[in-house]
Design an enzyme around this catalytic site. Structure first.
Site, mmCIF file in Angstrom:
data_model
loop_
_atom_site.group_PDB
_atom_site.id
_atom_site.type_symbol
_atom_site.label_atom_id
_atom_site.label_comp_id
_atom_site.label_asym_id
_atom_site.label_seq_id
_atom_site.Cartn_x
_atom_site.Cartn_y
_atom_site.Cartn_z
ATOM 1 N N ASP A 226 -27.235 -46.905 -29.383
ATOM 2 C CA ASP A 226 -28.052 -48.097 -29.648
ATOM 3 C C ASP A 226 -29.547 -47.777 -29.640
ATOM 4 O OD1 ASP A 226 -28.269 -50.828 -30.269
ATOM 5 O OD2 ASP A 226 -28.682 -51.340 -28.189
ATOM 6 N N SER A 250 -30.158 -57.203 -32.295
ATOM 7 C CA SER A 250 -28.775 -56.801 -32.559
ATOM 8 C C SER A 250 -27.846 -58.002 -32.484
ATOM 9 C CB SER A 250 -28.320 -55.749 -31.543
ATOM 10 O OG SER A 250 -29.105 -54.580 -31.631
ATOM 11 N N GLN A 300 -23.948 -51.125 -36.920
ATOM 12 C CA GLN A 300 -24.640 -52.202 -36.225
ATOM 13 C C GLN A 300 -25.245 -53.158 -37.241
ATOM 14 O OE1 GLN A 300 -28.677 -51.905 -34.083
ATOM 15 N NE2 GLN A 300 -27.225 -51.726 -32.385
#
Length: 310
Positions: A226, A250, A300
């Site tokens: 991430d 996100s 993502q």
């Protein structure tokens, strides 16, 4: 009189912090109000970190949630995928309660669902699947040809002329040694222009030697997955529209674990963004060992909020 901290000192401090963040506390299920249709396999608490803003780093929530799920699966059955949704921002200075549900325990696979709670409010959901390694056909996309990490400048060197940006990025990258191939997130090319290709690459690793614990390395890999590299790939092709004050948040995050690896050894993170529109963007990433083995694939989606759209 003691001198400045050495690299070994910093490495030990990083390892202590990463291990501490992924060392969850078992919570008595009776203390958590729940009405579930499937059995509760365990309840855990994960601490926060006082670094940076009060908004909790999504990679930490996902890593702690995966660790909580792994605690309820039999030893020797590693994770092969996780799928996560961020529903509310978390407070980095408060602990998070992770409630793990046992969806399935089969002959070769287990499935878990994790709900992350702060102040009794769900802020995050994760499903994870665990699989006994087997045998079968094998192939993998080859790693791109890039310079080795020792030939790539450190982040501190890359941002030597921007100490403010370095401090802000280091708050998020506190645990990692990151060597960007090209400009870092939000950075500029050598000619001074903002980078405009929706593609980012970097060598990454935990900046210290972790214990030999496969579950710990899987959690640390989620922390790595991430990094701002993914968000940077989403917005890199829109230098004219994207600038200070714009916001990327996100929405969801997925990791497929292809084979075990050590998160404290160099991994090449190769990221690009195949699509962005309607206020959202999608990025994908692949993590390779120095030997060129593909060890994980990441995807993502994020909200991309410019000041004019907010």
């Amino acid at each position: 009189m003691s001198g400045a901290p050495t690299a070994a000192d910093r490495g030990r401090a990083v390892v202590e912090e990463v291990v501490g963040l992924l060392d969850l506390v078992t919570v008595d299920p009776a203390t958590v109000t729940t009405d579930r249709l499937v059995p509760v396999a365990g309840v855990f608490s994960g601490r926060g970190t006082a670094r940076g803003t009060t908004r909790r780093y999504g990679g930490l929530i996902a890593a702690q949630a995966l660790t909580a799920a792994a605690h309820t699966v039999r030893s020797g059955r590693p994770v092969h995928s996780l799928h996560a949704y961020f529903t509310r921002p978390g407070d980095s200075r408060r602990p998070v309660i992770y409630l793990v549900e046992a969806l399935r325990d089969g002959p070769s696979m287990s499935a878990r669902r994790v709900v992350a709670l702060q102040r009794d409010t769900p802020i995050f959901f994760l499903t994870a699947s665990f699989h006994d390694p087997g045998s079968g056909p094998a192939h993998g996309r080859p790693a791109p040809e890039v310079p080795p990490p020792d030939e790539v400048p450190t982040l501190a060197r890359l941002l030597a002329d921007a100490p403010g940006r370095l401090a802000a990025v280091q708050d998020m990258l506190f645990a990692f040694d990151v060597r960007y191939l090209g400009p870092p997130p939000g950075g500029r090319r050598a000619d001074g222009e903002r980078a405009g290709e929706a593609h980012r690459r970097a060598w990454v690793r935990v900046a210290g030697r972790l214990p030999d614990d496969a579950s710990l390395h899987a959690g640390a890999l989620v922390l790595v997955s991430d990094l701002p590299l993914l968000l940077s790939a989403m917005v890199a092709g829109h230098a004219a529209e994207w600038g200070p004050g714009d916001l990327g948040v996100s929405i969801d995050h997925t990791v497929w674990f292809h084979r075990p690896c050590r998160a404290d050894e160099w991994l090449l993170y190769d990221c690009d963004s195949p699509w962005a529109a309607t206020g959202r963007g999608l990025a994908t990433g692949r993590l390779y060992t120095r030997d060129g083995d593909l060890v994980a694939t990441v995807a993502q989606e994020a909200l991309l909020l410019t000041r004019s759209a907010r």
